[in-house]
Write a protein that holds these residues in place. Sequence first.
Motif, PDB file in Angstrom:
ATOM      1  N   LEU A 414       0.828  -1.202   0.000  1.00 17.76           N
ATOM      2  CA  LEU A 414       0.000   0.000   0.000  1.00 17.76           C
ATOM      3  C   LEU A 414       0.867   1.259   0.000  1.00 17.76           C
ATOM      4  CD1 LEU A 414      -2.973   1.003   0.160  1.00 17.76           C
ATOM      5  CD2 LEU A 414      -2.698   1.038   2.647  1.00 17.76           C
ATOM      6  N   GLU A 415       1.908   1.234   0.819  1.00 20.17           N
ATOM      7  CA  GLU A 415       2.818   2.370   0.895  1.00 20.17           C
ATOM      8  C   GLU A 415       3.511   2.602  -0.448  1.00 20.17           C
ATOM      9  OE1 GLU A 415       5.517   1.806   4.113  1.00 20.17           O
ATOM     10  OE2 GLU A 415       3.957   1.963   5.649  1.00 20.17           O
ATOM     11  N   LEU A 416       3.923   1.482  -1.065  1.00 22.53           N
ATOM     12  CA  LEU A 416       4.598   1.554  -2.366  1.00 22.53           C
ATOM     13  C   LEU A 416       3.684   2.173  -3.423  1.00 22.53           C
ATOM     14  CD1 LEU A 416       7.160   0.777  -4.036  1.00 22.53           C
ATOM     15  CD2 LEU A 416       6.058  -1.421  -4.486  1.00 22.53           C
ATOM     16  N   LYS A 417       2.412   1.686  -3.414  1.00 24.43           N
ATOM     17  CA  LYS A 417       1.462   2.173  -4.407  1.00 24.43           C
ATOM     18  C   LYS A 417       1.109   3.639  -4.150  1.00 24.43           C
ATOM     19  CE  LYS A 417      -0.638  -2.132  -5.890  1.00 24.43           C
ATOM     20  NZ  LYS A 417      -1.877  -2.873  -6.127  1.00 24.43           N
ATOM     21  N   ASN A 418       0.997   3.983  -2.851  1.00 21.44           N
ATOM     22  CA  ASN A 418       0.711   5.378  -2.510  1.00 21.44           C
ATOM     23  C   ASN A 418       1.868   6.293  -2.942  1.00 21.44           C
ATOM     24  OD1 ASN A 418      -1.891   5.305  -1.511  1.00 21.44           O
ATOM     25  ND2 ASN A 418      -1.241   4.689   0.531  1.00 21.44           N
ATOM     26  N   LYS A 419       3.109   5.744  -2.803  1.00 25.47           N
ATOM     27  CA  LYS A 419       4.284   6.508  -3.280  1.00 25.47           C
ATOM     28  C   LYS A 419       4.210   6.713  -4.787  1.00 25.47           C
ATOM     29  CE  LYS A 419       7.513   5.297   0.424  1.00 25.47           C
ATOM     30  NZ  LYS A 419       8.692   4.482   0.793  1.00 25.47           N
ATOM     31  N   GLU A 420       3.803   5.629  -5.476  1.00 24.88           N
ATOM     32  CA  GLU A 420       3.636   5.727  -6.930  1.00 24.88           C
ATOM     33  C   GLU A 420       2.575   6.767  -7.281  1.00 24.88           C
ATOM     34  OE1 GLU A 420       2.765   1.842  -8.327  1.00 24.88           O
ATOM     35  OE2 GLU A 420       4.831   1.080  -8.051  1.00 24.88           O
ATOM     36  N   VAL A 479      -6.239   1.402  -5.139  1.00 21.29           N
ATOM     37  CA  VAL A 479      -5.235   1.148  -4.099  1.00 21.29           C
ATOM     38  C   VAL A 479      -5.845   1.308  -2.712  1.00 21.29           C
ATOM     39  CG1 VAL A 479      -3.045   1.958  -3.114  1.00 21.29           C
ATOM     40  CG2 VAL A 479      -3.347   1.849  -5.608  1.00 21.29           C
ATOM     41  N   ASN A 480      -6.685   2.347  -2.547  1.00 19.67           N
ATOM     42  CA  ASN A 480      -7.236   2.657  -1.213  1.00 19.67           C
ATOM     43  C   ASN A 480      -8.762   2.454  -1.186  1.00 19.67           C
ATOM     44  OD1 ASN A 480      -4.830   4.013   0.284  1.00 19.67           O
ATOM     45  ND2 ASN A 480      -4.848   4.883  -1.788  1.00 19.67           N
ATOM     46  N   LYS A 481      -9.210   1.296  -1.688  1.00 19.18           N
ATOM     47  CA  LYS A 481     -10.658   1.024  -1.796  1.00 19.18           C
ATOM     48  C   LYS A 481     -11.355   1.087  -0.440  1.00 19.18           C
ATOM     49  CE  LYS A 481     -13.946  -2.066  -4.020  1.00 19.18           C
ATOM     50  NZ  LYS A 481     -14.964  -1.884  -3.016  1.00 19.18           N
ATOM     51  N   GLU A 482     -10.735   0.443   0.546  1.00 17.87           N
ATOM     52  CA  GLU A 482     -11.329   0.398   1.892  1.00 17.87           C
ATOM     53  C   GLU A 482     -11.504   1.812   2.451  1.00 17.87           C
ATOM     54  OE1 GLU A 482     -10.554  -1.723   6.229  1.00 17.87           O
ATOM     55  OE2 GLU A 482      -9.219  -2.183   4.549  1.00 17.87           O
ATOM     56  N   PHE A 483     -10.450   2.665   2.250  1.00 13.33           N
ATOM     57  CA  PHE A 483     -10.500   4.056   2.718  1.00 13.33           C
ATOM     58  C   PHE A 483     -11.632   4.801   2.021  1.00 13.33           C
ATOM     59  CE2 PHE A 483      -9.346   8.407   1.490  1.00 13.33           C
ATOM     60  CZ  PHE A 483      -9.354   9.026   2.733  1.00 13.33           C
ATOM     61  N   TYR A 484     -11.724   4.633   0.721  1.00 12.63           N
ATOM     62  CA  TYR A 484     -12.723   5.332  -0.071  1.00 12.63           C
ATOM     63  C   TYR A 484     -14.133   4.915   0.327  1.00 12.63           C
ATOM     64  CZ  TYR A 484     -12.863   8.666  -3.880  1.00 12.63           C
ATOM     65  OH  TYR A 484     -12.995   9.823  -4.609  1.00 12.63           O
ATOM     66  N   ASP A 485     -14.344   3.586   0.517  1.00 15.33           N
ATOM     67  CA  ASP A 485     -15.664   3.063   0.928  1.00 15.33           C
ATOM     68  C   ASP A 485     -16.067   3.616   2.296  1.00 15.33           C
ATOM     69  OD1 ASP A 485     -15.865   1.654  -1.377  1.00 15.33           O
ATOM     70  OD2 ASP A 485     -15.243  -0.274  -0.505  1.00 15.33           O
ATOM     71  N   LYS A 486     -15.101   3.639   3.212  1.00 17.48           N
ATOM     72  CA  LYS A 486     -15.375   4.112   4.576  1.00 17.48           C
ATOM     73  C   LYS A 486     -15.769   5.580   4.582  1.00 17.48           C
ATOM     74  CE  LYS A 486     -12.774   1.126   7.700  1.00 17.48           C
ATOM     75  NZ  LYS A 486     -11.639   1.043   8.620  1.00 17.48           N
ATOM     76  N   ILE A 487     -15.001   6.397   3.882  1.00 17.21           N
ATOM     77  CA  ILE A 487     -15.244   7.846   3.909  1.00 17.21           C
ATOM     78  C   ILE A 487     -16.557   8.200   3.208  1.00 17.21           C
ATOM     79  CG2 ILE A 487     -14.066   8.619   1.779  1.00 17.21           C
ATOM     80  CD1 ILE A 487     -12.742  10.787   3.644  1.00 17.21           C
ATOM     81  N   PHE A 488     -16.892   7.411   2.162  1.00 17.51           N
ATOM     82  CA  PHE A 488     -18.144   7.659   1.455  1.00 17.51           C
ATOM     83  C   PHE A 488     -19.343   7.213   2.296  1.00 17.51           C
ATOM     84  CE2 PHE A 488     -21.481   6.744  -1.662  1.00 17.51           C
ATOM     85  CZ  PHE A 488     -21.538   7.984  -2.281  1.00 17.51           C
ATOM     86  N   GLU A 489     -19.187   6.087   2.984  1.00 18.96           N
ATOM     87  CA  GLU A 489     -20.265   5.555   3.847  1.00 18.96           C
ATOM     88  C   GLU A 489     -20.494   6.457   5.061  1.00 18.96           C
ATOM     89  OE1 GLU A 489     -21.258   1.658   6.611  1.00 18.96           O
ATOM     90  OE2 GLU A 489     -19.546   1.567   5.233  1.00 18.96           O
ATOM     91  N   CYS A 502      -9.460  14.990   0.298  1.00 20.58           N
ATOM     92  CA  CYS A 502      -9.224  13.884   1.258  1.00 20.58           C
ATOM     93  C   CYS A 502      -8.200  12.908   0.684  1.00 20.58           C
ATOM     94  CB  CYS A 502     -10.532  13.175   1.576  1.00 20.58           C
ATOM     95  SG  CYS A 502     -11.645  14.161   2.588  1.00 20.58           S
ATOM     96  N   ALA A 503      -8.331  12.582  -0.625  1.00 20.85           N
ATOM     97  CA  ALA A 503      -7.419  11.635  -1.269  1.00 20.85           C
ATOM     98  C   ALA A 503      -5.988  12.179  -1.254  1.00 20.85           C
ATOM     99  CB  ALA A 503      -7.877  11.383  -2.691  1.00 20.85           C
ATOM    100  N   LEU A 504      -5.859  13.488  -1.528  1.00 21.68           N
ATOM    101  CA  LEU A 504      -4.521  14.094  -1.555  1.00 21.68           C
ATOM    102  C   LEU A 504      -3.927  14.204  -0.148  1.00 21.68           C
ATOM    103  CD1 LEU A 504      -5.206  16.870  -4.229  1.00 21.68           C
ATOM    104  CD2 LEU A 504      -3.957  14.712  -4.547  1.00 21.68           C
ATOM    105  N   ILE A 505      -4.802  14.432   0.878  1.00 18.89           N
ATOM    106  CA  ILE A 505      -4.327  14.434   2.278  1.00 18.89           C
ATOM    107  C   ILE A 505      -3.817  13.048   2.642  1.00 18.89           C
ATOM    108  CG2 ILE A 505      -5.091  14.605   4.691  1.00 18.89           C
ATOM    109  CD1 ILE A 505      -6.991  16.860   3.781  1.00 18.89           C
ATOM    110  N   LYS A 506      -4.537  12.026   2.163  1.00 16.91           N
ATOM    111  CA  LYS A 506      -4.121  10.637   2.418  1.00 16.91           C
ATOM    112  C   LYS A 506      -2.731  10.373   1.853  1.00 16.91           C
ATOM    113  CE  LYS A 506      -4.994   6.222   3.475  1.00 16.91           C
ATOM    114  NZ  LYS A 506      -5.060   5.748   4.859  1.00 16.91           N
TER     115      LYS A 506
END
Length: 551
Positions: A414-420, A479-489, A502-506
């Motif tokens: 996840l960290e690697l993909k977020n870096k990408e 990459v951050n599906k769980e984060f996106y689902d949680k914040i939308f819910e 929010c995505a850019l803060i992440k």
Amino acid sequence: MIVKKNIKFYKNLEYLKSAVILNILVFTLFLITGSLSAQMNTMQTFDKAMDLRYKKPDSSIILFQKSHESYLQNKDTINAVKSLMELSLVYANKAQYANSYNVLWNALLLTDNTNLITTKSVIYNRLGSIYNYFKREDKALEYLKKALEIHKSLVKENKIPASGLVPYYFSITTSFRELKKTELAQIYLDSSYLYFSKSKPAIAESFLEFETANILALQNENEKALKIFERIYPWFQENQPSYLVLFYKFWGDVYLNLMQLDKSETLYKKALKASEEYKSHIDFTPLIHEKLTELYIKQNDYVNAFKNLQIAKDLDAKFFDSRSPYNHFIMEIKDSYRLEKDRQEKLIQAQHLRQLEQEDKIKNLQRIILLVSVVFILIIGYFYIKNLRAKHKAEKQLIRRNKELEIKKAKELLELKNKELAASALQLIEKDEFMKNLKTKIREGEPTIKKSELNKILRSVSINNTSSWDEFKLRFIEVNKEFYDKIFEKYPKLSQGDQKICALIKLNMSSKEMSRLLGISVESVHTSRHRIRKKMNLSRDINLEDYINSL
């Protein structure tokens, strides 16, 4: 010659066989005829007893006893019980309640091992009535309610219609009315009316109205009671003349309450006359004489008052001495049913004890074997469970390690993909800056380029920019599906612009980087962050970056 003799012998043998068969048939026919004749005689005895019930009750008693014995000899339990039931009624009409009680218990004993459930409930009902005569309220209600419960179960099983409950509710009504418990009497009378069916009446409606009048009289509603008595009198006169003993008595009571003494006296005398004529409800005559005593006292006729009081006292002593608390044992002396039950239970207990004695040694041996087996199983079980627990513990540790490794790998990935993604976002920023410069140069450039072509190039650059952001968003969600689902819910009111922030803060981007990427000012980014905090209802002491990263 020998052949002729043989033929003659066989002819004689055939003749002998025919004669034997004929004799057997004649004898069988004689037995059947005799049995049918005996049954006919028993039925005639029973029918004759039924005819003499009110005319000659003593003769009726003897005939019912004979029919009962004959039915028992013929193993006809149903009719034997029927004879006893009718016999108990004759005894009751003669106020010989101890005899009636005894006969009913004998009938109950006969029905004990049969399917005569309905008959059994009738017996319980009559036993309850007898206990009621002797002021045994607890026992009376016990048997009356027992009879009612049997009929309720039959109704539940659809074996009888619901209207079959009416006589049993009615019996409890009369019991409570005699005990002057008018509220309870009214409740059970209401139940009688509830289940009453005019198309299939289990009891005539006039009986229910009669009880209604009696309860009204007890409640001092005498005028209403009188109207009912007058309305239903013709029916009783035509259909139940023997019941007029009770009818006249209670009718007279109402007139006595209203101080119409002449009418009351006439009705009491009619009640005594009906009792003598139909040999019915003799047990009520003491009550009628008591009422006449009360009436004559009100008329100041003390001679007749004393005379009726003496008659009432003598009759009460004759019929109801056992109503006294000191004589309740009379009701228990002839309890054949319970005596037989006790005898059977004692016999069963004795047999059970003998079986226990015989099986005692075997059971002791079985216990020893069982004990050894249990100890052996427990030892094996102990070691097995111990081994299983150790194995389970090792497996749990292995699973936990594997899980920790998987989580670690997932986090690293996840960290690697977020870096990408962050790198991709930076590329977008550079690309946007390049595009801005390009736009500026195009606007300030060659004046020969047509304006329409210039606008087309600028629109192309804007579309390109939007599609680049959409591509970035899709990669971020992947990459951050769980984060996106949680914040939308959790925060469905967030706009698409809010979601981008929010995505850019992440991705740990600064406000400056966000402004460059989104093409807005830093102040606009701060305004968006403030709006997001408000929508998330976050207090000042909570850091927005930490909160979003925790989701």
